[in-house]
Design a protein around this motif. Structure first.
Motif, PDB file in Angstrom:
ATOM      1  N   TRP A 167       0.842  -1.197   0.000  1.00 22.36           N
ATOM      2  CA  TRP A 167       0.000   0.000   0.000  1.00 22.36           C
ATOM      3  C   TRP A 167       0.875   1.245   0.000  1.00 22.36           C
ATOM      4  CZ3 TRP A 167      -0.443   4.365   2.859  1.00 22.36           C
ATOM      5  CH2 TRP A 167      -1.571   5.153   2.646  1.00 22.36           C
ATOM      6  N   VAL A 168       1.959   1.211   0.747  1.00 22.46           N
ATOM      7  CA  VAL A 168       2.868   2.360   0.810  1.00 22.46           C
ATOM      8  C   VAL A 168       3.449   2.637  -0.571  1.00 22.46           C
ATOM      9  CG1 VAL A 168       5.019   3.240   1.766  1.00 22.46           C
ATOM     10  CG2 VAL A 168       3.420   1.995   3.227  1.00 22.46           C
ATOM     11  N   LEU A 169       3.900   1.604  -1.251  1.00 26.38           N
ATOM     12  CA  LEU A 169       4.479   1.785  -2.584  1.00 26.38           C
ATOM     13  C   LEU A 169       3.437   2.318  -3.564  1.00 26.38           C
ATOM     14  CD1 LEU A 169       6.624  -1.480  -2.798  1.00 26.38           C
ATOM     15  CD2 LEU A 169       7.334   0.802  -2.045  1.00 26.38           C
ATOM     16  N   ASP A 170       2.222   1.788  -3.476  1.00 29.55           N
ATOM     17  CA  ASP A 170       1.144   2.274  -4.348  1.00 29.55           C
ATOM     18  C   ASP A 170       0.780   3.714  -4.013  1.00 29.55           C
ATOM     19  OD1 ASP A 170       1.067  -0.215  -5.523  1.00 29.55           O
ATOM     20  OD2 ASP A 170      -0.669  -0.920  -4.380  1.00 29.55           O
ATOM     21  N   TYR A 171       0.832   4.052  -2.735  1.00 28.69           N
ATOM     22  CA  TYR A 171       0.506   5.401  -2.265  1.00 28.69           C
ATOM     23  C   TYR A 171       1.509   6.417  -2.819  1.00 28.69           C
ATOM     24  CZ  TYR A 171      -0.706   9.050   1.203  1.00 28.69           C
ATOM     25  OH  TYR A 171      -1.094  10.205   1.828  1.00 28.69           O
ATOM     26  N   LEU A 172       2.787   6.036  -2.834  1.00 28.70           N
ATOM     27  CA  LEU A 172       3.815   6.910  -3.388  1.00 28.70           C
ATOM     28  C   LEU A 172       3.585   7.121  -4.883  1.00 28.70           C
ATOM     29  CD1 LEU A 172       7.052   5.530  -1.662  1.00 28.70           C
ATOM     30  CD2 LEU A 172       5.758   7.578  -1.049  1.00 28.70           C
ATOM     31  N   LYS A 174       0.810   6.783  -6.580  1.00 21.58           N
ATOM     32  CA  LYS A 174      -0.420   7.552  -6.782  1.00 21.58           C
ATOM     33  C   LYS A 174      -0.166   9.045  -6.623  1.00 21.58           C
ATOM     34  CE  LYS A 174      -5.023   8.154  -4.745  1.00 21.58           C
ATOM     35  NZ  LYS A 174      -5.957   7.690  -3.677  1.00 21.58           N
ATOM     36  N   ASN A 175       0.777   9.394  -5.739  1.00 20.53           N
ATOM     37  CA  ASN A 175       1.081  10.804  -5.487  1.00 20.53           C
ATOM     38  C   ASN A 175       2.317  11.284  -6.257  1.00 20.53           C
ATOM     39  OD1 ASN A 175      -0.747  11.988  -3.150  1.00 20.53           O
ATOM     40  ND2 ASN A 175      -0.353   9.828  -2.646  1.00 20.53           N
ATOM     41  N   SER A 176       2.619  10.571  -7.335  1.00 19.16           N
ATOM     42  CA  SER A 176       3.679  10.966  -8.279  1.00 19.16           C
ATOM     43  C   SER A 176       5.059  11.041  -7.634  1.00 19.16           C
ATOM     44  CB  SER A 176       3.327  12.313  -8.939  1.00 19.16           C
ATOM     45  OG  SER A 176       2.086  12.224  -9.614  1.00 19.16           O
ATOM     46  N   GLN A 238       2.741  12.930   5.618  1.00 12.07           N
ATOM     47  CA  GLN A 238       2.184  14.064   4.879  1.00 12.07           C
ATOM     48  C   GLN A 238       2.836  14.222   3.508  1.00 12.07           C
ATOM     49  OE1 GLN A 238       3.045  16.925   8.134  1.00 12.07           O
ATOM     50  NE2 GLN A 238       0.836  17.299   8.197  1.00 12.07           N
ATOM     51  N   LEU A 239       3.720  13.274   3.177  1.00 12.92           N
ATOM     52  CA  LEU A 239       4.492  13.306   1.933  1.00 12.92           C
ATOM     53  C   LEU A 239       5.403  14.527   1.872  1.00 12.92           C
ATOM     54  CD1 LEU A 239       1.779  12.055  -0.599  1.00 12.92           C
ATOM     55  CD2 LEU A 239       3.607  10.745   0.488  1.00 12.92           C
TER      56      LEU A 239
END
Length: 266
Positions: A167-172, A174-176, A238-239
């Motif tokens: 999920w973390v990898l997908d989250y990154l 997704k947020n370019s 918070q990226l």
């Protein structure tokens, strides 16, 4: 002051004990053998007790009377027994995260909090789960975690039992945020505390994003803070990128804040 720490989480009790001893206090840490997979207490020369849970709680309750203050880390169920036996004993209950996040309504926890003289929390988000909590930022041992002048450019994240690294990898993505990330499984291959600084200094970035039980964890982890102390940059929940260990997480500041709490309930 004579201080008994009951249990330890992520070395917090060990670091506090280290600095409070330097101030002249008599400090002991009580933790069972078999619950130190990363060798943290071994690193600090703290003995472990080879006994079952029932015997451990009995010993702690018996010996607490020899101390001015008992600092309980996470094991809130012991607090009512301590208060029942010692009416005037100073008791500090210290939460570290998983024992309270998403677990409201526990009557045993509520009873423990009512019997404690002070309640501490290691991350600020815990205020949303605990009433009357004093936030005391996690300390990092800056004598062990020292800056690396030229950290490597690679990034890594840690997979935990309850977390979801995919999920973390997908989250990154997704947020370019398109960076290669090594996933480290510390459960199946635990890195000893003595070796953690050398491990961290192989990298330049720690991705400190945790998705646990369906929720994004809104707090920087102890590993994130240790990475900052070693000179890495940390990509937080918070990226946003953080750099440099905050002063509030220095062991001297944390030890003084905790001692202020001890003195406030004298």
């Amino acid at each position: 002051m004579r201080i008994l720490h009951v249990w330890d989480q992520a070395g917090v009790a060990c670091i506090l004990a280290k600095h409070h001893r330097r101030q002249g206090h008599d400090v002991r840490i009580a933790k069972r053998a078999g619950y130190d997979p990363f060798g943290i207490l071994q690193f600090y020369g703290e003995p472990l007790l080879d006994m079952d849970g029932k015997a451990f709680l009995k010993l702690v309750t018996k010996e607490a009377g020899n101390y001015d203050l008992v600092h309980v880390h996470s094991l809130y169920k012991v607090v009512p027994d301590l208060r029942k036996k010692y009416r005037d004993l100073r008791i500090v209950l210290h939460y570290h995260g998983s024992e309270v996040r998403g677990k409201q309504g526990d009557p045993l926890r509520a009873e423990a909090e009512s019997k404690a003289d002070a309640i501490l929390g290691s991350t600020e988000d815990l205020k949303g789960y605990v009433n009357n909590m004093t936030y005391v930022p996690n300390p990092v041992d800056t004598e062990h975690f020292t800056p690396c002048p030229d950290p490597d450019g690679r990034a890594f994240t840690i997979r935990t039992t309850r977390g979801d690294s995919q999920w973390v990898l997908d989250y990154l993505k997704k947020n370019s945020i398109d960076i290669p990330v090594d996933v480290i499984d510390r459960e199946t291959n635990p890195i000893q505390y003595s070796e953690v600084p050398a491990f961290l200094k192989q990298y330049g970035t720690y991705v400190d994003i945790k998705y646990i039980d369906g929720t994004l964890l809104e707090a920087m982890s102890k590993t994130g803070l240790e990475s900052l102390a070693c000179g890495l940059q940390v990509l937080d929940y918070q990226l946003k990128y953080a750099k440099g260990l905050p002063k509030e997480n220095s062991p001297e500041v944390a030890a003084c804040r905790v001692m202020d709490v001890y003195n406030s309930i004298a």
